[in-house]
Design an enzyme around this catalytic site. Structure first.
Site, PDB file in Angstrom:
ATOM      1  N   LYS A 216       1.700   4.755  -3.235  1.00 42.13           N
ATOM      2  CA  LYS A 216       1.870   6.352  -2.554  1.00 42.13           C
ATOM      3  C   LYS A 216       3.668   6.390  -2.518  1.00 42.13           C
ATOM      4  O   LYS A 216       3.284   8.231  -3.445  1.00 42.13           O
ATOM      5  CB  LYS A 216       1.273   6.081  -1.184  1.00 42.13           C
ATOM      6  CG  LYS A 216       0.291   5.931  -0.319  1.00 42.13           C
ATOM      7  CD  LYS A 216       0.290   6.655   1.481  1.00 42.13           C
ATOM      8  CE  LYS A 216      -0.845   5.619   1.293  1.00 42.13           C
ATOM      9  NZ  LYS A 216      -1.155   5.337   2.781  1.00 42.13           N
TER      10      LYS A 216
ATOM     11  N   ASP B  25       0.780  -0.926  -0.187  1.00 39.97           N
ATOM     12  CA  ASP B  25       0.513   0.013  -0.403  1.00 39.97           C
ATOM     13  C   ASP B  25       0.905   1.132   0.018  1.00 39.97           C
ATOM     14  O   ASP B  25       0.830   1.731  -0.694  1.00 39.97           O
ATOM     15  CB  ASP B  25      -1.055   0.113   1.526  1.00 39.97           C
ATOM     16  CG  ASP B  25      -1.616   1.329   1.094  1.00 39.97           C
ATOM     17  OD1 ASP B  25      -2.556   0.862   0.283  1.00 39.97           O
ATOM     18  OD2 ASP B  25      -1.903   1.772   2.238  1.00 39.97           O
TER      19      ASP B  25
END
Ligand code: ASP
Ligand code: MG
Length: 830
Positions: free
Chosen positions: A682, A678
């Site tokens: 980003k 995750d």
């Protein structure tokens, strides 16, 4: 003298006429006498013309219609005057008999000439003025019926006769010399030298009033109608249209030519020439001040007075090399059109003289094409010009105002407002008077264009944002609650009206073009929702054609981002916390950004990184202002931030993970967080924002558990989350050692991502106590920008980087920012 004119809807029936008489009574005082001009009862002119056309084709139905009309007039007369006195009843009866005779004539001859049509059409006004004059007397207001054919002298151009001003002036003067009491005059009709009845064109009663006013040197013409004066735009098309308090004759003329139905355009000229102000008032709302049309231009105020449109035109283009530098081309073209009685609404010619484009009504398109091709038959044959191109389904939108002359940038604002809403302008004209800029646009976009321009020129007091939300998980729900809570504040203090037009979850979707009520959207969705289909959602959103539309994707789905390009292509902006579009395929993420730019809209994904923290905005501000990024470091996962911030010697790592999981900070399977995947999304987004062509494989992830603890690899490979959590406990000792090592050298461990000279890494690292990361608490995120400008002391952004509240607030803020950009440059000086 003051002339008051009452239109068809103001005298539609006895009740309406009674209120007209009240208005006249109130206006009637000795100092300035009145003349009243009236239209036929509403619908009567159409009915009369219908009858005579029926008669002319032998359709006997005309007789019954004539009888019905007689009853309509008698009933109104009876209601207003009580029992009909001898002379009055006889007068009505005589008019009816005349009408029937004329209709029978048309039936016998099987034709209705323009002359007959005018004679028949005039019965509406004759009846209405006759009845109203008697009604006034019955209600204690002495008045006298005046058939305008006695005073309005015209040529024999039946259907739209031209007024002989000198003859009319003389007749009016003679009549008024011997008639001192209030005259109730038929609008619309006049007569020729040899006493043939003529009409002044449909809607011509206004014109009658202005002609009489000019003859009588009246101090004002009051046009009493059914709206509050001239509106800034058609209120049926622009909800926020409002009435214009004051405007000039020239502005009124332009407005009425371009579709504002309030005044019949020829009315303005006699008023203008004789400097008689026109006051447009509402019979249904007499207290409203209405619109005053005069020579005076209101000093302050907007550059644009109003926006008007012609909803349906056809655009014709003549082009070819044979036109370049050939004098007389335009003359021939327009002479050809004139010969066929084609009225041209708008003309443009490029300075290359290679083409001339003009607009006509759709009904005239075929004949206009024929007329032009006939005029250029030789050039066509020798291919010096091409066959005339016809584009139907176009509309003309015109912005009008004397103030545009002195203010540069009006055209720029117009085109950016249209551009930001994806409206393609097909042709443009600005008269050299600079009073009017007209653009031809596709017909479907008329409403959107009017609304967007109304806002762009500050005619609308509030600007509207139209939101389409998909995804009602925690973030979507919270966002709706936040919008609901702040809507009043935004409207009152920021002049922004936020409408949520559509809401969809995975099962249902509901649309409401007026905006959904946010207090009970769940019920609305349950009650009115249709099964969700993503393509249908997008289609309907586009079909709404609302200005300043923003699509909000609060899902985590991959299917929704797949539609982004269709959405941007339709010039709809996007705001989303969904990371998939910007962190998956590099080429596609670039394409989407470029597409947004091309369409003049915004693709916003600020909440992809650090939730509501202004990470992407700051990064872009730095880059755009010429700074250079040396290093980016971030703690970008709220859950991992929590775990590492709380990890003290003696605390088992697995216990913290379990705690974070039970607090809802981690994904259901904490491996999704611990794997760094995750965070990688980003980091990819940040790197790409810096212009690096980062792919997933370019990011090195050091999996702390797999690589750092003997049993880690096995634990990570566990078949399910529960097993993983159990097996993670077996790593606690090995992991604890790592922590002890770091603590011994006075460092802390953090799960960090970094971008350093183009190298992207993710993993657990030890940081000195002085490092900003060392001070992190709770589940905070932190971004540290080391740049050319912020070299010695980096720029730090820190705060809660996850959670529904801050994420929704981040989306909300982004939506408002997008709105500000879409409305950009619209300072209050407009
Ligand atoms: N009665 C005429 C019409 O309907 C004239 C008017 O109302 O102004 O066109
Ligand atoms: Mg953010």
């Amino acid at each position: 003298m003051r002339v008051l004119k009452f239109g068809g809807s103001s005298v539609a029936n006895a009740g309406r006429i009674a209120s007209v008489i009240e208005i006249v009574k109130r206006a009637n005082h000795a100092e300035a006498p009145l003349t009243v001009v009236v239209s036929a009862f509403s619908g009567v002119t159409d009915a009369l013309l219908g009858m005579v056309r029926q008669a002319a084709v032998g359709d006997e139905a005309y007789l019954a219609r004539a009888d019905a009309l007689r009853e309509q007039h008698r009933a109104a007369a009876g209601e207003l005057c009580g029992t009909l006195g001898g002379e009055f009843a006889a007068g009505l009866e005589a008019m009816h008999a005349d009408l029937v005779k004329l209709l029978q004539g048309a039936a016998l001859l099987r034709e209705a000439s323009a002359q007959t049509l005018d004679q028949v059409a005039g019965f509406g006004e004759r009846n209405s003025a006759f009845i109203i004059a008697h009604a006034m007397c019955a209600k204690g207001l002495p008045a006298q019926f005046l058939d305008a054919r006695r005073v309005i002298r015209t040529d024999a151009h039946f259907g739209a006769a031209h007024v002989d001003v000198a003859a009319t002036d003389a007749a009016v003067a003679a009549h008024y010399a011997s008639h001192a009491i209030l005259q109730v005059v038929t609008g619309f009709i006049g007569s020729t030298k040899d006493n043939q009845t003529t009409t002044l064109g449909r809607g011509g009663s206004d014109y009658t009033a202005a002609i009489l006013a000019a003859s009588l040197r009246a101090s004002v013409v009051e046009i009493w109608t059914d709206v509050d004066g001239v509106m800034t735009a058609d209120p049926r098309k622009v909800a926020r249209a409002f009435s214009i308090p004051k405007m000039t004759y020239a502005e009124a003329l332009e407005m009425s030519h371009f579709g504002a139905k309030v005044i019949y355009p020829p009315t303005i000229l006699p008023a203008l020439k004789n400097n008689i102000p026109l006051l447009i008032k509402n019979t249904f709302n007499p207290a409203h001040p209405g619109t005053l049309v005069s020579h005076e231009s209101p000093e302050a105020g907007t550059a644009v007075r109003g926006i008007s449109s012609v909803s349906h035109v056809a655009l014709l283009t003549l082009q070819g090399s044979g036109m370049v530098g050939v004098p007389g081309t335009a003359a021939r073209l327009f002479a050809g059109l004139a010969q066929h009685d084609v009225n041209v609404i708008l003309i443009t010619q490029g300075s290359s003289e290679h083409s001339i484009t003009f607009a006509v009504t759709p009904e005239a398109a075929a004949i206009a094409k024929h007329a032009v091709q006939a005029a250029f038959a030789l050039e066509l044959a020798s291919k010096l010009v091409e066959p005339v191109r016809v584009e139907t389904d176009m509309a003309v939108v015109a912005v009008i105002g004397e103030g545009m002359r002195t203010r540069p940038g009006v055209a720029g604002r117009l085109f950016s407002a249209l551009g930001a809403n994806g409206i393609n302008t097909v042709a443009i004209t600005q008269g050299s008077s600079e009073l009017n800029i007209s653009v031809v646009i596709p017909r479907l976009d008329e409403g959107k264009a009017l609304a967007a321009l109304h806002e762009a020129f500050f005619l609308s007091k509030t600007k509207e944002l139209n939101l389409f939300l998909i995804g009602t998980g925690v973030v979507g729900k919270t966002l709706l609650a936040q919008i609901d809570m702040h809507a009043d504040f935004l409207r009152q203090h920021r002049g922004v009206q936020v409408n949520v037009i559509a809401i969809a979850d995975s099962k249902r979707m509901v649309f409401d073009r007026q905006g959904l009520p946010l207090a009970n959207w769940t019920q609305r969705l349950a009650a009115d929702g249709r099964p969700t289909s993503l393509p249908a959602f997008v289609d309907e959103m586009i079909a709404c054609r609302l200005p300043s539309s923003i699509f909000i994707d609060c899902t985590a789905s991959e299917a929704v981002p797949a539609l982004y390009s269709d959405i941007l292509q339709a010039s709809i902006s996007i705001s989303t916390p969904n990371k998939i579009a910007m962190s998956s395929d590099l080429a596609r993420s670039r394409e989407l950004k470029a597409l947004a730019e091309r369409r003049g809209v915004i693709l916003g994904y600020e909440t992809n990184v650090g939730a509501g923290l202004p990470v992407i905005t700051t990064l872009n501000d730095l880059l755009q202002s010429g700074d250079r990024i040396i290093k980016l470091e971030g703690v970008l996962s709220g859950s991992l931030s929590y775990v590492f911030n709380h990890w003290k010697p003696g605390t088992p790592f697995s216990a913290l993970v379990a705690q974070a999981k039970s607090l809802g900070y981690t994904e259901p399977d904490p491996r999704q967080d611990l794997s760094g995947h995750d965070v990688r999304r980003k980091l990819l987004i940040l790197g790409r924002e810096c212009g690096l062509p980062l792919l997933q494989d370019n990011v090195t992830i050091d999996n702390f558990i797999v690589n750092g603890a003997g049993h880690g690899a096995a634990a990570f490979a566990a078949p399910d989350a529960a097993t993983f959590m159990n097996e993670l406990a077996a790593c606690d000792d090995a992991l604890g050692e790592k922590l002890a090592e770091a603590t011994a050298s006075d460092r802390v461990l953090r799960f960090a991502a970094s971008l350093d000279h183009g190298r992207a890494r993710i993993g657990v690292q030890a940081f000195e106590r002085e490092h900003p990361f060392a001070s992190l608490g709770g589940s905070e995120n932190m971004l540290v920008f080391t740049t050319e400008r912020y070299k010695d002391r980096p720029l730090v952004i820190r705060g809660p980087g996850a959670g529904a509240d801050v994420t929704a607030a981040g989306v909300f803020a982004e939506v408002l920012r997008i709105g500000a950009t879409l409305f950009s440059g619209r300072s209050n000086s407009w």
